[in-house]
Design a protein around this motif. Structure first.
Motif, PDB file in Angstrom:
ATOM      1  N   ASP A  20      -1.508  -2.877   7.852  1.00 11.29           N
ATOM      2  CA  ASP A  20      -1.892  -3.420   6.541  1.00 11.29           C
ATOM      3  C   ASP A  20      -0.660  -3.615   5.652  1.00 11.29           C
ATOM      4  O   ASP A  20      -0.757  -3.664   4.428  1.00 11.29           O
ATOM      5  CB  ASP A  20      -2.906  -2.514   5.850  1.00 11.29           C
ATOM      6  N   GLY A  21       0.508  -3.754   6.277  1.00  9.04           N
ATOM      7  CA  GLY A  21       1.767  -3.831   5.555  1.00  9.04           C
ATOM      8  C   GLY A  21       2.029  -5.157   4.872  1.00  9.04           C
ATOM      9  O   GLY A  21       1.401  -6.178   5.163  1.00  9.04           O
ATOM     10  N   ASP A  40      -4.527  -6.503   8.833  1.00 11.71           N
ATOM     11  CA  ASP A  40      -5.438  -5.476   8.321  1.00 11.71           C
ATOM     12  C   ASP A  40      -5.345  -5.268   6.814  1.00 11.71           C
ATOM     13  O   ASP A  40      -6.056  -4.421   6.264  1.00 11.71           O
ATOM     14  CB  ASP A  40      -5.193  -4.138   9.019  1.00 11.71           C
ATOM     15  N   PHE A  41      -4.481  -6.026   6.149  1.00  7.10           N
ATOM     16  CA  PHE A  41      -4.405  -5.907   4.689  1.00  7.10           C
ATOM     17  C   PHE A  41      -5.743  -6.370   4.113  1.00  7.10           C
ATOM     18  O   PHE A  41      -6.235  -7.442   4.447  1.00  7.10           O
ATOM     19  CB  PHE A  41      -3.266  -6.767   4.134  1.00  7.10           C
ATOM     20  N   PRO A  42      -6.367  -5.550   3.239  1.00  9.17           N
ATOM     21  CA  PRO A  42      -7.690  -5.925   2.711  1.00  9.17           C
ATOM     22  C   PRO A  42      -7.619  -7.167   1.821  1.00  9.17           C
ATOM     23  O   PRO A  42      -6.739  -7.288   0.986  1.00  9.17           O
ATOM     24  CB  PRO A  42      -8.120  -4.697   1.914  1.00  9.17           C
ATOM     25  N   ARG A  43      -8.538  -8.062   2.018  1.00  3.31           N
ATOM     26  CA  ARG A  43      -8.589  -9.286   1.219  1.00  3.31           C
ATOM     27  C   ARG A  43      -9.501  -9.038   0.025  1.00  3.31           C
ATOM     28  O   ARG A  43     -10.630  -9.483  -0.028  1.00  3.31           O
ATOM     29  CB  ARG A  43      -9.085 -10.452   2.048  1.00  3.31           C
ATOM     30  N   PRO A  80       0.847  -1.204   0.000  1.00  9.60           N
ATOM     31  CA  PRO A  80       0.000   0.000   0.000  1.00  9.60           C
ATOM     32  C   PRO A  80       0.878   1.249   0.000  1.00  9.60           C
ATOM     33  O   PRO A  80       2.093   1.172   0.225  1.00  9.60           O
ATOM     34  CB  PRO A  80      -0.785  -0.127   1.309  1.00  9.60           C
ATOM     35  N   GLY A  81       0.267   2.387  -0.240  1.00  9.68           N
ATOM     36  CA  GLY A  81       1.028   3.631  -0.248  1.00  9.68           C
ATOM     37  C   GLY A  81       1.751   3.838   1.061  1.00  9.68           C
ATOM     38  O   GLY A  81       1.238   3.509   2.131  1.00  9.68           O
ATOM     39  N   GLY A  82       2.945   4.356   0.982  1.00 12.79           N
ATOM     40  CA  GLY A  82       3.711   4.637   2.184  1.00 12.79           C
ATOM     41  C   GLY A  82       5.156   4.219   2.034  1.00 12.79           C
ATOM     42  O   GLY A  82       5.587   3.720   1.000  1.00 12.79           O
ATOM     43  N   GLU A  83       5.881   4.429   3.098  1.00 17.94           N
ATOM     44  CA  GLU A  83       7.318   4.188   3.118  1.00 17.94           C
ATOM     45  C   GLU A  83       7.639   2.690   3.143  1.00 17.94           C
ATOM     46  O   GLU A  83       6.962   1.907   3.796  1.00 17.94           O
ATOM     47  CB  GLU A  83       7.889   4.856   4.364  1.00 17.94           C
ATOM     48  N   VAL A  84       8.705   2.321   2.423  1.00 18.65           N
ATOM     49  CA  VAL A  84       9.138   0.936   2.342  1.00 18.65           C
ATOM     50  C   VAL A  84      10.586   0.838   2.806  1.00 18.65           C
ATOM     51  O   VAL A  84      11.404   1.702   2.500  1.00 18.65           O
ATOM     52  CB  VAL A  84       9.013   0.396   0.899  1.00 18.65           C
ATOM     53  N   LEU A  85      10.895  -0.221   3.545  1.00 19.02           N
ATOM     54  CA  LEU A  85      12.259  -0.509   3.971  1.00 19.02           C
ATOM     55  C   LEU A  85      12.842  -1.569   3.051  1.00 19.02           C
ATOM     56  O   LEU A  85      12.259  -2.641   2.872  1.00 19.02           O
ATOM     57  CB  LEU A  85      12.270  -1.026   5.414  1.00 19.02           C
ATOM     58  N   PHE A 137       6.339   0.907   8.488  1.00 21.81           N
ATOM     59  CA  PHE A 137       6.507   0.670   7.053  1.00 21.81           C
ATOM     60  C   PHE A 137       5.299   0.014   6.380  1.00 21.81           C
ATOM     61  O   PHE A 137       4.761  -0.965   6.866  1.00 21.81           O
ATOM     62  CB  PHE A 137       7.742  -0.198   6.799  1.00 21.81           C
ATOM     63  N   ALA A 138       4.941   0.568   5.224  1.00 22.21           N
ATOM     64  CA  ALA A 138       3.904  -0.047   4.388  1.00 22.21           C
ATOM     65  C   ALA A 138       4.407  -1.366   3.811  1.00 22.21           C
ATOM     66  O   ALA A 138       3.619  -2.275   3.537  1.00 22.21           O
ATOM     67  CB  ALA A 138       3.501   0.893   3.261  1.00 22.21           C
ATOM     68  N   GLY A 139       5.709  -1.463   3.630  1.00 25.35           N
ATOM     69  CA  GLY A 139       6.306  -2.680   3.110  1.00 25.35           C
ATOM     70  C   GLY A 139       7.735  -2.834   3.575  1.00 25.35           C
ATOM     71  O   GLY A 139       8.424  -1.845   3.845  1.00 25.35           O
ATOM     72  N   ILE A 140       8.151  -4.081   3.686  1.00 24.35           N
ATOM     73  CA  ILE A 140       9.547  -4.408   3.981  1.00 24.35           C
ATOM     74  C   ILE A 140       9.978  -5.440   2.958  1.00 24.35           C
ATOM     75  O   ILE A 140       9.280  -6.434   2.734  1.00 24.35           O
ATOM     76  CB  ILE A 140       9.741  -4.927   5.411  1.00 24.35           C
ATOM     77  N   VAL A 141      11.130  -5.178   2.341  1.00 19.13           N
ATOM     78  CA  VAL A 141      11.682  -6.044   1.301  1.00 19.13           C
ATOM     79  C   VAL A 141      13.055  -6.528   1.758  1.00 19.13           C
ATOM     80  O   VAL A 141      13.891  -5.715   2.173  1.00 19.13           O
ATOM     81  CB  VAL A 141      11.810  -5.258  -0.024  1.00 19.13           C
TER      82      VAL A 141
END
Length: 190
Positions: free
Chosen positions: A113-114, A179-182, A25-30, A89-93
């Motif tokens: 919702d990350g 909380d990530f939407p299904r 989702p929108g937002g900062e990613v690590l 973080f919205a995402g971690i890679v």
């Protein structure tokens, strides 16, 4: 004919990351253990501000760019602590890196919702070369088990052999916080 060494320009984006990064989702990613920043640049191209973290200042210099904030941290140094707040973080890679003591704190830094995109080497990889130290190789089903224990919902998981960028045994996962939407519309088709 001489082989071409991979460079920042020629090193391919992980197919796993390319496939699943649009879920973030929108937002900062690590981008943890970012190396030269190939994935950080891809994430920026998808519209995310990125924190590119690595212990190597030369790699961070290569990773630096518009939309990328570099962070020089050696998370394996004695006394090192996880530097990020819970839910940030919205995402971690993470690709091609494993330091088990980080895993709990890393997942805690995912937003409710990350999305976590993780791929690294697995037991049996020693037949292909490095890494071959068991400290850096996932045990059979370890990543899947760990994700479930963390309360993540697994969207996709693979455990097997890859040929690119070199032959290796890997495990890789795309997992989301509760909380990530299904919504089917968010998922790529097979």
């Amino acid at each position: 004919m001489q082989a071409i060494e991979p460079t920042v320009e020629t090193e391919a984006i992980s197919g796993w990351l390319r496939r699943w990064a649009p879920l973030i989702p929108g937002g900062e990613v690590l981008d943890l253990a970012c190396g030269a920043g190939r994935h950080a640049r891809h994430l920026v191209s998808l519209g995310h501000p990125v924190i590119a973290l690595d212990h190597d200042p030369e790699m961070l210099e290569k990773a630096a760019g518009t939309g990328i904030t570099t962070s020089l941290v050696d998370l394996e140094a004695p006394g090192a602590v996880w530097p990020f707040a819970p839910g940030r973080f919205a995402g971690i890679v993470v690709t091609n890196y494993l330091h088990r003591p980080l895993l709990d704190a890393m997942v805690a830094s995912l937003a409710p919702d990350g999305v976590l995109l993780y791929e690294t080497f697995a037991e049996g990889n020693e037949q292909f070369g490095k890494p071959s130290n068991p400290k850096f190789l996932l045990k059979e089903g370890e990543m899947l088990s760990w994700a479930v224990q963390q309360g993540l919902r697994v969207v996709a998981y693979e455990d097997g052999r890859v040929e690119q960028p070199k032959a290796a045994l890997v495990q890789r996962i795309c997992a989301v916080r509760p909380d990530f939407p299904r919504l089917a519309a968010l998922l790529p088709t097979f």
